[in-house]
Motif scaffolding. Sequence first.
Motif, PDB file in Angstrom:
ATOM      1  N   PHE A  21      -9.294  29.695 -40.120  1.00 31.34           N
ATOM      2  CA  PHE A  21      -9.230  28.258 -40.400  1.00 31.34           C
ATOM      3  C   PHE A  21      -9.286  27.990 -41.909  1.00 31.34           C
ATOM      4  N   ALA A  22      -8.802  28.949 -42.694  1.00 30.65           N
ATOM      5  CA  ALA A  22      -8.913  28.851 -44.156  1.00 30.65           C
ATOM      6  C   ALA A  22      -8.172  27.651 -44.736  1.00 30.65           C
ATOM      7  N   TYR A  23      -7.174  27.136 -44.022  1.00 30.99           N
ATOM      8  CA  TYR A  23      -6.404  26.005 -44.538  1.00 30.99           C
ATOM      9  C   TYR A  23      -6.629  24.728 -43.737  1.00 30.99           C
ATOM     10  N   ASN A  24      -7.740  24.652 -43.024  1.00 33.10           N
ATOM     11  CA  ASN A  24      -8.120  23.398 -42.370  1.00 33.10           C
ATOM     12  C   ASN A  24      -9.233  22.776 -43.206  1.00 33.10           C
ATOM     13  N   GLN A  25      -8.883  21.766 -43.981  1.00 25.41           N
ATOM     14  CA  GLN A  25      -9.832  21.200 -44.936  1.00 25.41           C
ATOM     15  C   GLN A  25     -11.085  20.662 -44.251  1.00 25.41           C
ATOM     16  N   GLN A  26     -10.915  20.016 -43.095  1.00 27.95           N
ATOM     17  CA  GLN A  26     -12.073  19.457 -42.397  1.00 27.95           C
ATOM     18  C   GLN A  26     -13.014  20.558 -41.932  1.00 27.95           C
ATOM     19  N   MET A  27     -12.468  21.662 -41.414  1.00 26.41           N
ATOM     20  CA  MET A  27     -13.305  22.758 -40.955  1.00 26.41           C
ATOM     21  C   MET A  27     -13.958  23.488 -42.131  1.00 26.41           C
ATOM     22  N   ILE A  28     -13.218  23.639 -43.233  1.00 22.15           N
ATOM     23  CA  ILE A  28     -13.799  24.263 -44.422  1.00 22.15           C
ATOM     24  C   ILE A  28     -14.988  23.436 -44.917  1.00 22.15           C
ATOM     25  N   GLU A  29     -14.813  22.122 -44.973  1.00 22.20           N
ATOM     26  CA  GLU A  29     -15.904  21.262 -45.424  1.00 22.20           C
ATOM     27  C   GLU A  29     -17.105  21.334 -44.482  1.00 22.20           C
ATOM     28  N   ALA A  30     -16.840  21.498 -43.197  1.00 24.42           N
ATOM     29  CA  ALA A  30     -17.918  21.519 -42.211  1.00 24.42           C
ATOM     30  C   ALA A  30     -18.653  22.856 -42.151  1.00 24.42           C
ATOM     31  N   TYR A  31     -17.911  23.971 -42.309  1.00 20.50           N
ATOM     32  CA  TYR A  31     -18.499  25.282 -42.051  1.00 20.50           C
ATOM     33  C   TYR A  31     -18.652  26.159 -43.302  1.00 20.50           C
ATOM     34  N   THR A  32     -17.688  26.111 -44.203  1.00 17.27           N
ATOM     35  CA  THR A  32     -17.707  27.014 -45.370  1.00 17.27           C
ATOM     36  C   THR A  32     -17.413  26.230 -46.648  1.00 17.27           C
ATOM     37  N   PRO A  33     -18.288  25.306 -47.018  1.00 13.84           N
ATOM     38  CA  PRO A  33     -17.992  24.446 -48.164  1.00 13.84           C
ATOM     39  C   PRO A  33     -17.813  25.199 -49.487  1.00 13.84           C
ATOM     40  N   LEU A  34     -18.307  26.434 -49.581  1.00  9.60           N
ATOM     41  CA  LEU A  34     -18.096  27.194 -50.814  1.00  9.60           C
ATOM     42  C   LEU A  34     -16.613  27.519 -51.042  1.00  9.60           C
ATOM     43  N   LEU A  35     -15.809  27.433 -49.972  1.00 10.18           N
ATOM     44  CA  LEU A  35     -14.377  27.727 -50.105  1.00 10.18           C
ATOM     45  C   LEU A  35     -13.523  26.480 -50.317  1.00 10.18           C
ATOM     46  N   ILE A  36     -14.151  25.319 -50.493  1.00 11.78           N
ATOM     47  CA  ILE A  36     -13.358  24.106 -50.725  1.00 11.78           C
ATOM     48  C   ILE A  36     -12.467  24.307 -51.951  1.00 11.78           C
ATOM     49  N   ASN A  37     -11.172  24.115 -51.736  1.00 14.86           N
ATOM     50  CA  ASN A  37     -10.155  24.229 -52.791  1.00 14.86           C
ATOM     51  C   ASN A  37     -10.012  25.631 -53.355  1.00 14.86           C
ATOM     52  N   ARG A  38     -10.486  26.650 -52.642  1.00 13.78           N
ATOM     53  CA  ARG A  38     -10.247  28.006 -53.124  1.00 13.78           C
ATOM     54  C   ARG A  38      -9.881  28.973 -52.001  1.00 13.78           C
ATOM     55  N   PRO A  39      -8.897  28.605 -51.153  1.00 17.67           N
ATOM     56  CA  PRO A  39      -8.426  29.593 -50.178  1.00 17.67           C
ATOM     57  C   PRO A  39      -7.630  30.686 -50.871  1.00 17.67           C
ATOM     58  N   ALA A  40      -7.751  31.898 -50.372  1.00 20.78           N
ATOM     59  CA  ALA A  40      -6.988  33.021 -50.925  1.00 20.78           C
ATOM     60  C   ALA A  40      -6.801  34.052 -49.823  1.00 20.78           C
ATOM     61  N   ALA A  41      -5.782  34.869 -49.967  1.00 15.79           N
ATOM     62  CA  ALA A  41      -5.519  35.964 -49.030  1.00 15.79           C
ATOM     63  C   ALA A  41      -5.361  35.476 -47.599  1.00 15.79           C
ATOM     64  N   ALA A  42      -4.791  34.306 -47.417  1.00 18.03           N
ATOM     65  CA  ALA A  42      -4.474  33.790 -46.084  1.00 18.03           C
ATOM     66  C   ALA A  42      -3.179  33.003 -46.205  1.00 18.03           C
ATOM     67  N   ILE A  43      -2.689  32.499 -45.083  1.00 23.81           N
ATOM     68  CA  ILE A  43      -1.450  31.719 -45.108  1.00 23.81           C
ATOM     69  C   ILE A  43      -1.729  30.319 -44.595  1.00 23.81           C
ATOM     70  N   GLU A  44      -0.905  29.370 -44.999  1.00 24.18           N
ATOM     71  CA  GLU A  44      -1.179  27.968 -44.702  1.00 24.18           C
ATOM     72  C   GLU A  44      -1.171  27.665 -43.210  1.00 24.18           C
ATOM     73  N   GLU A  45      -0.547  28.543 -42.426  1.00 25.31           N
ATOM     74  CA  GLU A  45      -0.566  28.343 -40.965  1.00 25.31           C
ATOM     75  C   GLU A  45      -1.944  28.597 -40.374  1.00 25.31           C
ATOM     76  N   HIS A  46      -2.865  29.164 -41.151  1.00 26.35           N
ATOM     77  CA  HIS A  46      -4.225  29.409 -40.670  1.00 26.35           C
ATOM     78  C   HIS A  46      -5.015  28.102 -40.703  1.00 26.35           C
ATOM     79  N   ASP A  47      -4.771  27.271 -39.703  1.00 21.49           N
ATOM     80  CA  ASP A  47      -5.361  25.928 -39.683  1.00 21.49           C
ATOM     81  C   ASP A  47      -6.414  25.746 -38.591  1.00 21.49           C
ATOM     82  N   GLY A  48      -6.825  26.855 -37.951  1.00 16.48           N
ATOM     83  CA  GLY A  48      -7.926  26.776 -36.997  1.00 16.48           C
ATOM     84  C   GLY A  48      -7.570  26.246 -35.623  1.00 16.48           C
ATOM     85  N   ILE A  49      -6.283  26.055 -35.317  1.00 14.92           N
ATOM     86  CA  ILE A  49      -5.911  25.433 -34.040  1.00 14.92           C
ATOM     87  C   ILE A  49      -6.377  26.251 -32.841  1.00 14.92           C
ATOM     88  N   GLY A  50      -6.316  27.574 -32.928  1.00 17.80           N
ATOM     89  CA  GLY A  50      -6.761  28.399 -31.800  1.00 17.80           C
ATOM     90  C   GLY A  50      -8.229  28.220 -31.510  1.00 17.80           C
TER      91      GLY A  50
END
Length: 489
Positions: free
Chosen positions: A242-271
């Motif tokens: 879910f590296a490119y789901n901003q809402q999930m990043i803010e909820a679970y891993t706020p240290l990664l806000i605006n710094r995704p790396a080594a993933a692709i934009e399709e990684h949006d947490g839908i599964g």
Amino acid sequence: MSDVSVHPDRLDAVAEWDYEADIVVVGYGVAGVSTAIEAARAGADVLVLERTGGWGGAAALSGGFIYLGGGTALQKALGFDDTPENMERFLMAALGPGADQAKIHDYCQGSVEHFDWLVAQGVPFKEEFWGEPGWEPPADQGLMFSGGENAAPYNTLATPAPRGHLPQMADKHTSENGGGFMLMKPLIDTAATLGVRAEYDVRLQRLILDHSGRVTGVVAKRYGKPVHVRARRGVVLATGSFAYNQQMIEAYTPLLINRPAAAIEEHDGIGIRVAQALGAQLAHMDAIEVAIFADPQVMARGILVNGRGQRYIPEDSYPSHIGQSTLIRQNNEAFLIIDETALEEANNTVSSSAAMRSVPPAWVAESVEELESEIGFPAGILQATVEVYNRHAKDGADPLLGKKPQWVKPIGTPLAAYDLRNRTGGFTLGGLRTDLDSRVMHVSGDPIPGLFAAGRCTSGISAGGYVSGASLGDGSFYGRRAGRAAAVS
């Protein structure tokens, strides 16, 4: 993502199916293709739904490391002794806190067989070892340390063994027929020969349940139109992080806000979200892998200090450990101090990180006192750190943090400093809790009937820590489990 309803549909409300299969796999990265191969070999009719225009996912664009050990044929050929028990000791220390011991034990016990399976599918590995610090080998070497096994403190907890297995590249260009591509291409070819079907540009929306609560299909969209897919035996989610789901990043891993790396934009947490809608249990949603954008060859020869001018980690450690420590425990503040002689030595080495060397140091100085002032440290702070380091370094020792003697030399002058503040990025490691058969677990502790998952949409062998190759490793390993289990469900 809030505009997409993830509430499940009911089987009796579906008037017509666009596609049907025994097993429906969502996502055609390494977890998805491994699932498809094993399910097809077990006699199932398999259909893969991929949201992009082609196969590969993040795996095909990655460096290609697969973390394997316990005595693989490649380890043995290159003269390295390893056992599943030794591998497990290291992983339990390196992947915690909260590492799943049952899953790590299972993975280590099956690691040799999994390597043999990859080779049998046509994945090539060159019998050559790369022993220098780095993110990956500079050429097509097949084995290297990729988890800090030979660095403190882990080299005191388990016998160091290199476990980063890298598929041989036809031509060394990362993301262009690189290691990840050379892993995926033989697996995709194998799946095709087994009759696995694939439909592209199909985006998952939600799951379909029968009257008993069993997952029996998916609702997707293709070019804005709904697509209904029947799964006679089961659905396997292999949809990535879910590296490119901003809402999930803010909820679970706020240290990664605006710094995704080594993933692709399709990684949006839908599964993860469609399974959550069924009551799926989650695990380690705060866990992250972190890269620090610096050359390991340079870091090993210098000293890393935090915002208080103090050393905090062995500089010859696995770069992701350095990245995690910097972002999570040092407020994302780091400075790399190195003298001119060591920097020239690093720049003359062969490395895959050469591009990182094009960035010049932020400060240069004729003395530690001058460098300290240039950076803006309080007077005496950096001088004290360098003095203590040098006092022991003249004897090749680092009693504070345990850096290996080969990298321990006194810091001389002139010297320089690299500004590594905010030079980190990463991806998410948490996700759906699955059992050893890749069944998605309900919050009650029971498996959700007909639903399986593998890869970065699940919580795999990594919890608080990470090693390079864990994602491709547990994604392919538990993808295989998902395929076999779904085929007989």
